[in-house]
Design an enzyme around this catalytic site. Sequence first.
Site: not given
Length: 404
Positions: A121, A198, A201
Site C-alpha cells: 500500500h 503492516d 489487512q
Amino acid sequence: MLDINAIRADFPILNEKVNGKPLVYFDNGATSQKPQVVIDAITKYYSTINANIHRGVHTLSQLATDAYEASRETIRKHINAAHAHEVLFTSGTTHGINLVASGFTQFVKAGDEVMVSAMEHHSNIVPWQMLCERTGAILTVIPMNEKGELIMADFDRLLTEKTKIVAVNHISNALGTINPIKYIIDKAHAAGAAVFIDGAQAAPHLKPDVQALDADFYAFSGHKTCGPTGSGILYGKEAWLEKLPPYQGGGEMIKEVTFEKTTYAGLPHKFEAGTPHIEGGIVLGTAIDYLNGIGFDAIGAYEHTLLEYGTQRLLEIDGMQLIGTAAEKASVISFNLQGIHPYDVGAIVDKMGIAVRTGHHCAQPVMNAFCIPGTVRASFAFYNTKEEIDSFITAVKKAQMMLG
C-alpha cells in the site's frame, strides 16, 4: 460453524437499502462495518465517562483512564505482546508506519538500504521513501510473480548487511496475498535488519502473535477490525521503542519541561502526545473482544469458503481476468472484465445496492506490474453470505451486458 443470521443481526447497517436494493457490502478491505456492541460502547463512553485521561484526579477522568488502559491490556493479550507498554495507540496503520519511519532517521545513513515489497500500500512505501530522501539510503523492492506472490529467492538475494529495515504487509490489500512474514522476519533478523509488518489487512481475518512471529513492529487499524475510525495500534518491541525518539512533542509525552531541557515520559506515553482519540482507543478493545467472541479460527474458515465460492462464480463469467491468484489468500478478489473499465463496473453494481472498491487501491505499483489502470475489488467479511455473492454475480453480468 458460524451462526450467520445471528452475526448479521449484530450489524444494523446490513438492514439498510442502497438505491432501493438491500445493501451488499463487499468493501470490507477499505473499512469494516460496526456491530451494535461497538456502536453502544461509543455512546456509553460519551454518555457516562467522557473526560480527559491520565491527568485528572476526579472520578470521570479516572474511569476514562481505567477504560483506556484496560483496552490496551485487551489488545496486548490479543496480539500476545510481552508488555502493555509495547502497545501504542495511534490513529491507524499509516500513523504507526510514519512514527517508525521517522524514528529510523537516526539509525539509517547514506548507502544503507530500506526494503519494501512490490505489493505494498502507498502508506508502506511513501514514508520509507521519505526516510531514504532524508538519509541518502536506498530503497530496495522485493519483486512478485504473475500470481501476486513475493519471490523469496529474490528477497534472499536482495537482503544484505546494508539492509536496516524490511517493511512488508502481512496481507496485500490489492491482491489478498498472505505473505510468508515469519520467513521474512527470520531471514531479516539473521542479516541484522529490523522488520515492520503492516497488518492492516490481516488483523480483521487472523490473530497475530507478535512474539511467535518475532516482529519488531506490527501495526493495524481499528476501522478495519469492526472498531472506530481514527483508531489503531502500533506494537513495538520494548528495546526498539526505548531507542526510537519521540515522534511528536506536547503534553502527556513528557516527564519534565523547562526552557533549558525537556525529558520524556516512559513507554507508552513517550509516543502518545496530546489528548488521544480516547473513545477510539477504548472501543477498539470492545471490537477486539467482539471478534474474539466469534473466534478467529471460525472467521478465517468461513471467509475462506466465501473466497472459494466467489472465485468459482466469477470464473463462470466470460472475459473475466482475476488479478492476484496466490496459493495463500485472504478473502479479497480483484478482477477486471475484458474491455471494460473497473470504475464503470463499480458504478453499475452500486445501482444494484452492491458496494465494491474500484481503482488502484492505493497500490499503483501493483497495478503497474500487471499493466492495468486498476481493478474491481470485492473483499468479504464474516458477516457476508454466499447469497450476497450470487447477487453480486448477477450485477457483474448485468454490467458486462450494459457496457460490453
